[in-house]
Design a protein around this motif. Structure first.
Motif, mmCIF file in Angstrom:
data_model
loop_
_atom_site.group_PDB
_atom_site.id
_atom_site.type_symbol
_atom_site.label_atom_id
_atom_site.label_comp_id
_atom_site.label_asym_id
_atom_site.label_seq_id
_atom_site.Cartn_x
_atom_site.Cartn_y
_atom_site.Cartn_z
ATOM 1 N N PRO A 4 27.309 25.107 -47.648
ATOM 2 C CA PRO A 4 27.444 25.803 -48.926
ATOM 3 C C PRO A 4 26.851 25.045 -50.104
ATOM 4 O O PRO A 4 26.502 25.638 -51.116
ATOM 5 C CB PRO A 4 28.944 25.987 -49.098
ATOM 6 C CG PRO A 4 29.604 25.294 -47.998
ATOM 7 C CD PRO A 4 28.585 24.817 -47.030
ATOM 8 N N LEU A 5 26.722 23.722 -49.976
ATOM 9 C CA LEU A 5 26.172 22.943 -51.082
ATOM 10 C C LEU A 5 24.661 23.089 -51.193
ATOM 11 O O LEU A 5 24.096 22.959 -52.267
ATOM 12 C CB LEU A 5 26.546 21.468 -50.919
ATOM 13 C CG LEU A 5 28.028 21.152 -50.987
ATOM 14 C CD1 LEU A 5 28.262 19.682 -50.743
ATOM 15 C CD2 LEU A 5 28.617 21.585 -52.309
ATOM 16 N N SER A 6 24.002 23.340 -50.083
ATOM 17 C CA SER A 6 22.544 23.403 -50.120
ATOM 18 C C SER A 6 21.992 24.791 -49.801
ATOM 19 O O SER A 6 20.777 24.946 -49.693
ATOM 20 C CB SER A 6 21.966 22.388 -49.135
ATOM 21 O OG SER A 6 22.296 22.740 -47.814
ATOM 22 N N PHE A 7 22.846 25.780 -49.653
ATOM 23 C CA PHE A 7 22.363 27.119 -49.329
ATOM 24 C C PHE A 7 21.606 27.697 -50.519
ATOM 25 O O PHE A 7 22.062 27.642 -51.655
ATOM 26 C CB PHE A 7 23.530 28.045 -48.959
ATOM 27 C CG PHE A 7 23.073 29.367 -48.432
ATOM 28 C CD1 PHE A 7 22.684 29.484 -47.110
ATOM 29 C CD2 PHE A 7 23.014 30.478 -49.253
ATOM 30 C CE1 PHE A 7 22.249 30.703 -46.611
ATOM 31 C CE2 PHE A 7 22.585 31.686 -48.760
ATOM 32 C CZ PHE A 7 22.198 31.803 -47.439
ATOM 33 N N ASP A 8 20.438 28.250 -50.246
ATOM 34 C CA ASP A 8 19.567 28.784 -51.296
ATOM 35 C C ASP A 8 19.574 30.308 -51.234
ATOM 36 O O ASP A 8 19.032 30.895 -50.299
ATOM 37 C CB ASP A 8 18.145 28.247 -51.115
ATOM 38 C CG ASP A 8 17.199 28.703 -52.202
ATOM 39 O OD1 ASP A 8 17.677 29.248 -53.226
ATOM 40 O OD2 ASP A 8 15.980 28.507 -52.043
ATOM 41 N N PHE A 9 20.182 30.940 -52.235
ATOM 42 C CA PHE A 9 20.237 32.397 -52.284
ATOM 43 C C PHE A 9 18.882 33.007 -52.633
ATOM 44 O O PHE A 9 18.697 34.199 -52.519
ATOM 45 C CB PHE A 9 21.297 32.861 -53.288
ATOM 46 C CG PHE A 9 22.698 32.621 -52.810
ATOM 47 C CD1 PHE A 9 23.335 33.535 -52.004
ATOM 48 C CD2 PHE A 9 23.376 31.464 -53.159
ATOM 49 C CE1 PHE A 9 24.620 33.318 -51.544
ATOM 50 C CE2 PHE A 9 24.661 31.234 -52.714
ATOM 51 C CZ PHE A 9 25.282 32.158 -51.907
ATOM 52 N N ASP A 10 17.953 32.188 -53.095
ATOM 53 C CA ASP A 10 16.606 32.661 -53.397
ATOM 54 C C ASP A 10 15.664 32.489 -52.210
ATOM 55 O O ASP A 10 14.461 32.678 -52.343
ATOM 56 C CB ASP A 10 16.037 31.932 -54.622
ATOM 57 C CG ASP A 10 16.729 32.365 -55.898
ATOM 58 O OD1 ASP A 10 17.120 33.541 -55.994
ATOM 59 O OD2 ASP A 10 16.888 31.527 -56.798
ATOM 60 N N GLU A 11 16.212 32.123 -51.079
ATOM 61 C CA GLU A 11 15.414 31.969 -49.864
ATOM 62 C C GLU A 11 14.764 33.311 -49.509
ATOM 63 O O GLU A 11 15.333 34.378 -49.717
ATOM 64 C CB GLU A 11 16.343 31.511 -48.734
ATOM 65 C CG GLU A 11 15.663 31.192 -47.445
ATOM 66 C CD GLU A 11 16.670 30.700 -46.423
ATOM 67 O OE1 GLU A 11 16.990 31.487 -45.518
ATOM 68 O OE2 GLU A 11 17.116 29.550 -46.547
ATOM 69 N N ARG A 12 13.566 33.229 -48.984
ATOM 70 C CA ARG A 12 12.775 34.429 -48.686
ATOM 71 C C ARG A 12 13.518 35.405 -47.773
ATOM 72 O O ARG A 12 13.503 36.616 -48.005
ATOM 73 C CB ARG A 12 11.464 34.003 -48.053
ATOM 74 C CG ARG A 12 10.523 35.132 -47.804
ATOM 75 C CD ARG A 12 9.227 34.613 -47.248
ATOM 76 N NE ARG A 12 8.315 35.702 -46.998
ATOM 77 C CZ ARG A 12 7.238 35.593 -46.286
ATOM 78 N NH1 ARG A 12 6.913 34.436 -45.752
ATOM 79 N NH2 ARG A 12 6.463 36.625 -46.087
ATOM 80 N N SER A 13 14.192 34.895 -46.749
ATOM 81 C CA SER A 13 14.885 35.785 -45.809
ATOM 82 C C SER A 13 16.041 36.530 -46.480
ATOM 83 O O SER A 13 16.282 37.704 -46.188
ATOM 84 C CB SER A 13 15.392 34.998 -44.598
ATOM 85 O OG SER A 13 16.317 34.012 -44.995
ATOM 86 N N ILE A 14 16.750 35.872 -47.397
ATOM 87 C CA ILE A 14 17.845 36.525 -48.117
ATOM 88 C C ILE A 14 17.289 37.596 -49.048
ATOM 89 O O ILE A 14 17.813 38.716 -49.123
ATOM 90 C CB ILE A 14 18.690 35.499 -48.907
ATOM 91 C CG1 ILE A 14 19.363 34.522 -47.955
ATOM 92 C CG2 ILE A 14 19.705 36.188 -49.807
ATOM 93 C CD1 ILE A 14 20.366 35.143 -47.005
#
Length: 163
Positions: A4-14
């Motif tokens: 959860p500390l490094s999860f990127d909500f702007d990641e292409r797959s998301i």
């Protein structure tokens, strides 16, 4: 496995999952879809008129609407500004992956280090209410009732305990 500390909500797959879901939702509302496409074409025609008035070059353009390109153009993304704590970010992560990806299994590690006992219990309740399957790997334990606990010892013996 999600950190959860490094999860990127702007990641292409998301973003792809988000865009696909929105395109599907727009497709269900035919009247609004036609209205959006009509307004888009009018905007493109006005823009082309302005360009043609001030330019002697022969230019080509496309007037078909590509929603993914439009979403990228306006910078559509999941708003993370309201999530100021690790607890809120974990909640957003669980909800996002459940809503967009329909993930069958979420795996978290060391949530007990990041959350208070009360926050941990709330996350577990949220997971249960959403009927999600989650594996939480901890190096130490919180004693939570009615939750199955599995322990893997140094000999790789797995034991199950229901508290």
């Amino acid at each position: 496995m999600f950190n959860p500390l490094s999860f990127d909500f702007d990641e292409r797959s998301i973003k792809t999952l988000l865009y696909n879901r929105l395109i599907t939702q727009i497709g269900y509302e035919i009247d609004k879809k036609h209205e959006i496409e009509h307004d888009y074409r009018n905007m493109i025609y006005k823009l082309i008129q302005v360009i043609d008035e001030n330019n002697d070059l022969d230019l080509m353009y496309k007037d078909e609407l590509n929603y993914k390109e439009l979403f990228k153009m306006i910078g559509l993304s999941i708003d993370q500004k309201m999530q100021t704590s690790i607890f809120e970010k974990i909640q957003l992560l669980i909800n996002t992956l459940n809503d967009l990806a329909g993930e069958k299994l979420l795996i978290f590690t060391h949530l007990n280090i990041l959350l208070t006992n009360q926050e941990y219990k709330y996350i577990m309740e949220q997971i249960d209410l959403n009927n999600q399957t989650v594996l939480i790997i901890e190096s130490s334990q919180y004693i939570l009732e009615n939750i199955p606990h599995y322990y893997l010892d140094s000999d790789f013996f797995l034991s199950h305990i229901m508290l």
